[in-house]
Enzyme design. Structure first.
Site, PDB file in Angstrom:
ATOM      1  N   GLY A  14       0.815  -1.199   0.000  1.00 46.86           N
ATOM      2  CA  GLY A  14       0.000   0.000   0.000  1.00 46.86           C
ATOM      3  C   GLY A  14       0.854   1.257   0.000  1.00 46.86           C
ATOM      4  NE  ARG A  38       5.117  -1.942   3.782  1.00 44.29           N
ATOM      5  CZ  ARG A  38       3.803  -1.975   3.971  1.00 44.29           C
ATOM      6  NH1 ARG A  38       3.042  -2.690   3.167  1.00 44.29           N
ATOM      7  NH2 ARG A  38       3.249  -1.318   4.956  1.00 44.29           N
ATOM      8  NE  ARG A  76      -3.163  10.879  -9.721  1.00 46.39           N
ATOM      9  CZ  ARG A  76      -4.384  11.375  -9.521  1.00 46.39           C
ATOM     10  NH1 ARG A  76      -4.903  11.373  -8.318  1.00 46.39           N
ATOM     11  NH2 ARG A  76      -5.080  11.857 -10.520  1.00 46.39           N
ATOM     12  NE  ARG A 108      -3.516  -5.861   0.918  1.00 46.65           N
ATOM     13  CZ  ARG A 108      -2.992  -4.868   1.629  1.00 46.65           C
ATOM     14  NH1 ARG A 108      -2.105  -4.062   1.070  1.00 46.65           N
ATOM     15  NH2 ARG A 108      -3.336  -4.678   2.893  1.00 46.65           N
ATOM     16  CB  VAL A 109       3.802  -7.243   0.039  1.00 45.94           C
ATOM     17  CG1 VAL A 109       4.193  -8.606  -0.514  1.00 45.94           C
ATOM     18  CG2 VAL A 109       4.192  -6.165  -0.963  1.00 45.94           C
ATOM     19  N   GLY A 110       0.972  -6.362   2.200  1.00 44.30           N
ATOM     20  CA  GLY A 110       0.390  -5.298   2.994  1.00 44.30           C
ATOM     21  C   GLY A 110       0.422  -5.567   4.487  1.00 44.30           C
ATOM     22  CB  SER A 111       0.278  -3.464   7.357  1.00 46.80           C
ATOM     23  OG  SER A 111      -0.487  -2.354   6.934  1.00 46.80           O
ATOM     24  CD  GLU A 124      -6.905  -6.693   3.449  1.00 47.33           C
ATOM     25  OE1 GLU A 124      -6.097  -6.348   2.584  1.00 47.33           O
ATOM     26  OE2 GLU A 124      -8.124  -6.849   3.199  1.00 47.33           O
ATOM     27  CG  MET A 125      -8.474  -0.900   5.137  1.00 47.05           C
ATOM     28  SD  MET A 125      -8.339   0.888   5.461  1.00 47.05           S
ATOM     29  CE  MET A 125      -9.818   1.473   4.626  1.00 47.05           C
ATOM     30  CD  GLU A 126      -5.399  -1.729   1.142  1.00 47.51           C
ATOM     31  OE1 GLU A 126      -5.652  -0.561   1.494  1.00 47.51           O
ATOM     32  OE2 GLU A 126      -4.885  -2.577   1.899  1.00 47.51           O
ATOM     33  CB  SER A 129       0.937  -3.352  11.149  1.00 46.00           C
ATOM     34  OG  SER A 129      -0.461  -3.178  10.955  1.00 46.00           O
ATOM     35  CG  ASP A 130      -2.823  -2.816  14.074  1.00 40.95           C
ATOM     36  OD1 ASP A 130      -4.014  -2.921  14.415  1.00 40.95           O
ATOM     37  OD2 ASP A 130      -2.480  -2.635  12.883  1.00 40.95           O
ATOM     38  NE  ARG A 153       1.505   0.568  11.514  1.00 39.39           N
ATOM     39  CZ  ARG A 153       0.204   0.409  11.697  1.00 39.39           C
ATOM     40  NH1 ARG A 153      -0.587   0.217  10.676  1.00 39.39           N
ATOM     41  NH2 ARG A 153      -0.313   0.463  12.909  1.00 39.39           N
TER      42      ARG A 153
END
Length: 240
Positions: free
Chosen positions: A24, A28, A47, A91-94, A183-185, A207-208, A221
């Site tokens: 995200g 990162r 962006r 995807r490599v996310g938190s 998570e969100m994605e 992450s938490d 993160r």
């Protein structure tokens, strides 16, 4: 000026590899490119959503930020799949842990994603279009984890459109229904892959924790998810 169909990615098509890792956070993406890729080349700065392509163990792999949430993730994923001929996105996310036996930096592989998003309504399917991982990528990732003797959980995750949820009971309900993390994605990238007839997998680092006061800093993160990143890179390498 390079002419592309996209207002968000300005790059020559051949600058993007067939498989892309997508965190995200664009910082990162920069961290992954500089630490793990050989001769990384920056192909997008629009962006500040940095995109890089380099080689990993002799094969070309790209890494690019996606931003937060399904709308941002699927915007970039759609363009990579359809305008730049990308075959697979990992995807490599938190994520926030839900289970008591999980802690920060644990790795989760999302086999499927429950969600409160209505993103899939656009496809006109007369029901709920299930967001699920590509089996080949999932199978490769699990094999990599077994070879590394990594402690990884595989299962259902919760993709939410709401970061600050007014209903405080949602985490408890998700835990009760067996979900591993929030998570969100993930649901979005799985739907986009199906719609684009491509492949996707979501690999997450905790992450938490949703029920304990455990969380990583913003810098942690960004720069301390190496086990997840290495699993994703090995999975990407095997897919090429």
């Amino acid at each position: 000026m390079i002419s592309t169909p996209s207002a968000c990615i300005v790059a020559e098509k051949e600058k993007v590899a067939k498989v892309v890792l997508m965190p995200g956070d664009p910082l990162r993406a920069k961290y992954i490119a500089e630490k793990y890729l050989e001769n990384p080349e920056l192909f997008n700065t629009v962006r500040n959503m940095y995109g890089y392509t380099g080689t990993y163990k002799g094969k070309r792999i790209s890494v690019m930020g996606s931003g937060m949430g399904i709308p941002s993730m699927t915007l970039y994923a759609h363009e990579l799949y359809n305008f730049f001929d990308v075959d697979s996105i990992i995807r490599v996310g938190s994520a926030g842990a839900l289970r008591d036996d999980m802690k920060v930096r644990d790795v989760v592989i999302a086999m499927s994603a429950s969600t409160n998003s209505k993103f899939d309504v656009q496809y006109g399917f007369p029901g709920t279009l299930a967001p699920t991982a590509d089996f080949d990528l999932l199978n490769d990732a699990v094999s990599v984890c077994k070879e590394r003797e990594a402690s990884v959980k595989v299962g259902n995750v919760f993709t939410t459109d709401v970061f600050y949820n007014a209903d405080s009971n949602i985490p408890s309900l998700c835990r009760d229904l067996g979900m591993l993390c929030v998570e969100m994605e993930t649901a979005g990238i799985y739907w986009e892959a199906v719609a684009s007839h491509k492949k996707a997998l979501s690999i997450l680092s905790i992450s938490d924790h949703m029920f304990r006061h455990e969380e990583l800093t913003a810098l942690e993160r960004q720069e301390s998810f190496d086990e997840m990143i290495e699993i994703a890179l090995e999975t990407a390498w095997r897919s090429l």
